[in-house]
Design a protein around this motif. Sequence first.
Motif, short mmCIF file in Angstrom:
data_model
loop_
_atom_site.label_atom_id
_atom_site.label_comp_id
_atom_site.label_asym_id
_atom_site.label_seq_id
_atom_site.Cartn_x
_atom_site.Cartn_y
_atom_site.Cartn_z
N PRO A 44 3.55 4.16 25.88
CA PRO A 44 3.26 5.60 25.79
C PRO A 44 4.11 6.30 24.72
N GLU A 45 5.29 5.73 24.42
CA GLU A 45 6.15 6.33 23.40
C GLU A 45 5.45 6.39 22.05
N LEU A 46 4.55 5.41 21.78
CA LEU A 46 3.87 5.36 20.48
C LEU A 46 2.97 6.58 20.32
N LEU A 47 2.15 6.84 21.37
CA LEU A 47 1.23 7.98 21.29
C LEU A 47 2.02 9.28 21.16
N ARG A 48 3.10 9.37 21.96
CA ARG A 48 3.89 10.61 21.96
C ARG A 48 4.47 10.91 20.57
N ILE A 49 5.10 9.90 19.97
CA ILE A 49 5.73 10.15 18.67
C ILE A 49 4.67 10.32 17.58
N ALA A 50 3.50 9.65 17.76
CA ALA A 50 2.42 9.81 16.77
C ALA A 50 1.90 11.24 16.79
N VAL A 51 1.72 11.80 17.99
CA VAL A 51 1.23 13.18 18.10
C VAL A 51 2.24 14.14 17.47
N VAL A 52 3.53 13.92 17.77
CA VAL A 52 4.55 14.82 17.23
C VAL A 52 4.63 14.70 15.71
N ALA A 53 4.62 13.48 15.19
CA ALA A 53 4.71 13.30 13.74
C ALA A 53 3.52 13.94 13.04
N LEU A 54 2.32 13.76 13.63
CA LEU A 54 1.12 14.34 13.04
C LEU A 54 1.20 15.87 13.07
N ALA A 55 1.62 16.42 14.22
CA ALA A 55 1.70 17.88 14.34
C ALA A 55 2.68 18.45 13.30
N ILE A 56 3.82 17.79 13.13
CA ILE A 56 4.81 18.29 12.17
C ILE A 56 4.28 18.17 10.75
N ALA A 57 3.55 17.08 10.46
CA ALA A 57 2.97 16.92 9.12
C ALA A 57 1.96 18.03 8.85
N VAL A 58 1.11 18.32 9.85
CA VAL A 58 0.09 19.37 9.67
C VAL A 58 0.76 20.73 9.47
N LEU A 59 1.78 21.02 10.28
CA LEU A 59 2.49 22.30 10.15
C LEU A 59 3.15 22.42 8.78
N THR A 60 3.70 21.31 8.28
CA THR A 60 4.36 21.34 6.97
C THR A 60 3.35 21.70 5.88
N VAL A 61 2.14 21.12 5.97
CA VAL A 61 1.11 21.41 4.97
C VAL A 61 0.62 22.85 5.10
N VAL A 62 0.34 23.28 6.34
CA VAL A 62 -0.22 24.62 6.55
C VAL A 62 0.77 25.71 6.10
N PHE A 63 2.04 25.54 6.46
CA PHE A 63 3.03 26.58 6.17
C PHE A 63 3.85 26.26 4.92
N TRP A 64 3.28 25.45 4.04
CA TRP A 64 4.00 25.01 2.84
C TRP A 64 4.56 26.18 2.03
N ARG A 65 3.71 27.13 1.68
CA ARG A 65 4.17 28.25 0.84
C ARG A 65 5.24 29.09 1.53
N PRO A 66 5.02 29.54 2.78
CA PRO A 66 6.09 30.32 3.43
C PRO A 66 7.39 29.53 3.57
N LEU A 67 7.28 28.24 3.90
CA LEU A 67 8.49 27.41 4.04
C LEU A 67 9.24 27.32 2.72
N LYS A 68 8.49 27.06 1.66
CA LYS A 68 9.09 26.90 0.34
C LYS A 68 9.74 28.20 -0.11
N LEU A 69 8.99 29.31 -0.02
CA LEU A 69 9.52 30.58 -0.53
C LEU A 69 10.71 31.07 0.30
N SER A 70 10.61 30.96 1.63
CA SER A 70 11.71 31.48 2.45
C SER A 70 12.94 30.59 2.34
N THR A 71 12.73 29.31 1.97
CA THR A 71 13.87 28.43 1.75
C THR A 71 14.55 28.74 0.42
N PHE A 72 13.74 29.00 -0.61
CA PHE A 72 14.30 29.27 -1.95
C PHE A 72 14.90 30.67 -2.03
N ASP A 73 14.14 31.69 -1.59
CA ASP A 73 14.56 33.07 -1.81
C ASP A 73 14.18 33.91 -0.60
#
Lengths: 270, 310
Positions: free
Chosen positions: B157-186
């Motif tokens: 079950p650990e495989l499914l759990r970590i796969a879901v979390v990794a996928l969710a974080i990857a999707v969030l990183t793509v979706v919020f790319w611009r806000p993450l980048k801009l708020s990190t830089f300036d």
Amino acid sequence: MAETLTLATRDGTSAGTGPDPASPLAVRGLTVSYGEKPALFSVDATFPVGAMAAIVGPNGAGKSTLLKASLGLIPSVSGLVTVFGQPIAAARDRIAYVPQRASVDWDFPTTVTDVVLMGRYRKLGLFRRVTRAECALATDALGRVGMEGFASRQIGQLSGGQQQRVFLARALAQEADLYLLDEPFAGVDAATERAIIEVLKALKAEGKSVIAVHHDLSTVAEYFDHVFLVNVRAMAEGPVATTFTPEALAQTYGGRLAATHLDQLALVRG
Amino acid sequence: MSMGADFVQFSLTPILIGILAAIACALPGNFLILRRQALIGDAISHVVLPGIVVAFLVTGTIAAIPMLLGAGAAALVAVALIEAIKRLGGIEPGAAMGVVFTALFAGGVLLLEQSDTSRVHLDVEHALMGNLETLIWFQAEGWGSLADPAALADLPPELLRIAVVALAIAVLTVVFWRPLKLSTFDEGFARAIGLPVSVIGLGLVIAAAVAAVAAFDAVGSIIVIAMFICPPATARLMTNSLAAQVWGSVGFATLSAILGYVLAGYGPLWLGFDSAVSAAGMIAAVSGLILGLACLFGPHRGRVGVAAGG
């Protein structure tokens, strides 16, 4: 006391004199505090539309704080801020902002064009693609600050003056009506200072409003036509020709400005 | 049984879990190191332990949701303690953080030793090093099992759990790319154009905490600390583009997981020792080694402000 102030001014209607709806930036009773000591105390300011305005005052007088609190970048204890008569949240599309150059890490992994395009992020949202028109806008903005040859340059390789020009180009890409600049001439070379002032004068000629935090008293009269003197409290405000007087400066700076220094300034005798 | 069947049964799932855990931590780690908040990743991985132990003592299970809530509660306690120490003791923030996180981690270890956790995979050794090697796929009989529903149902079950979390974080990183980048830089400019900078910062820390909790279960805290920092820092030394850095961190995380797992299993045998060593420990060591090489030979070295892990 702070609470009473908040109650009295937050809804605007109960504030003494209402802000001028035509003013690009009008502030009423703005109080900002870092800890116990107020950085700004009950400041009123009304910047005229189409002006080149300087916010002037000694170190620690709250010049940058006034800009940041007006933009909502830092919390204020009380006060009412309007931009073209609207609350700040409704007017963000009309504001361009140039933060202090030293406020960011220039080792961030990105290019000059990328930074300028950040000026379009509000319009682009999360997903809208960067179109050819957006890129052309960024290129044009870089051209106006004399940085067209640096488009794909890593920002970590820029000199201080070049960094400041890139920040100004990003503000130009915002296509705003009000330009707020925090110490735009701090630590830049003479050529950059001239380039920046040319761009700002061109903005004024287009009917835009410019407000800059400025620390060099010797260039106030040359660069600006409106001045706001501040030292925690608002000290004086008006056209440079009538407001930027030795008396007003002496009052603003207290004992911190030597009389000999005053004589060297291109001051208008009140 | 062929080599392939052996591999699928004993090595495939641990390697996949190692890779996914490394990626889930490395993605938010990119933004944490650029914000000079690498210490927060370190801190989260320490605070997770007492949170998880207390959540287990209260609920009696190691289900995902109570674990996450426990870790979240522990993070809140940690923040309150740091503020208190800073204000009451007049101690500088870095030192206050260091004291609180190591003390909470130590408290978690003591609590764990005193609790009866024999029914579940929760003891001091697992907390540090995970139990990657035991997450094998019993029902697998070869690559064909990947198409066999009965065998797939037996995946750890650990495989499914970590796969879901990794996928969710990857999707969030793509979706919020611009806000993450801009708020990190300036941050100031980001606020000026109306981005909810505080919410973005909080979201980033929450994503890191979720990654830490999900990874902690399978691979332990050593790997979590290492993966927040090493792959992104390595990638930063190799490129001057944020997108390339993030992709690179995924690549280095994957490389560390595979190399580390293989070296842990076979390295000691090659050197003439009898037994394998901890895969999680080896993965973390390999990621550190890769970072060291990048520091010496990377094209853009000397730029990253990485706080030392503890």
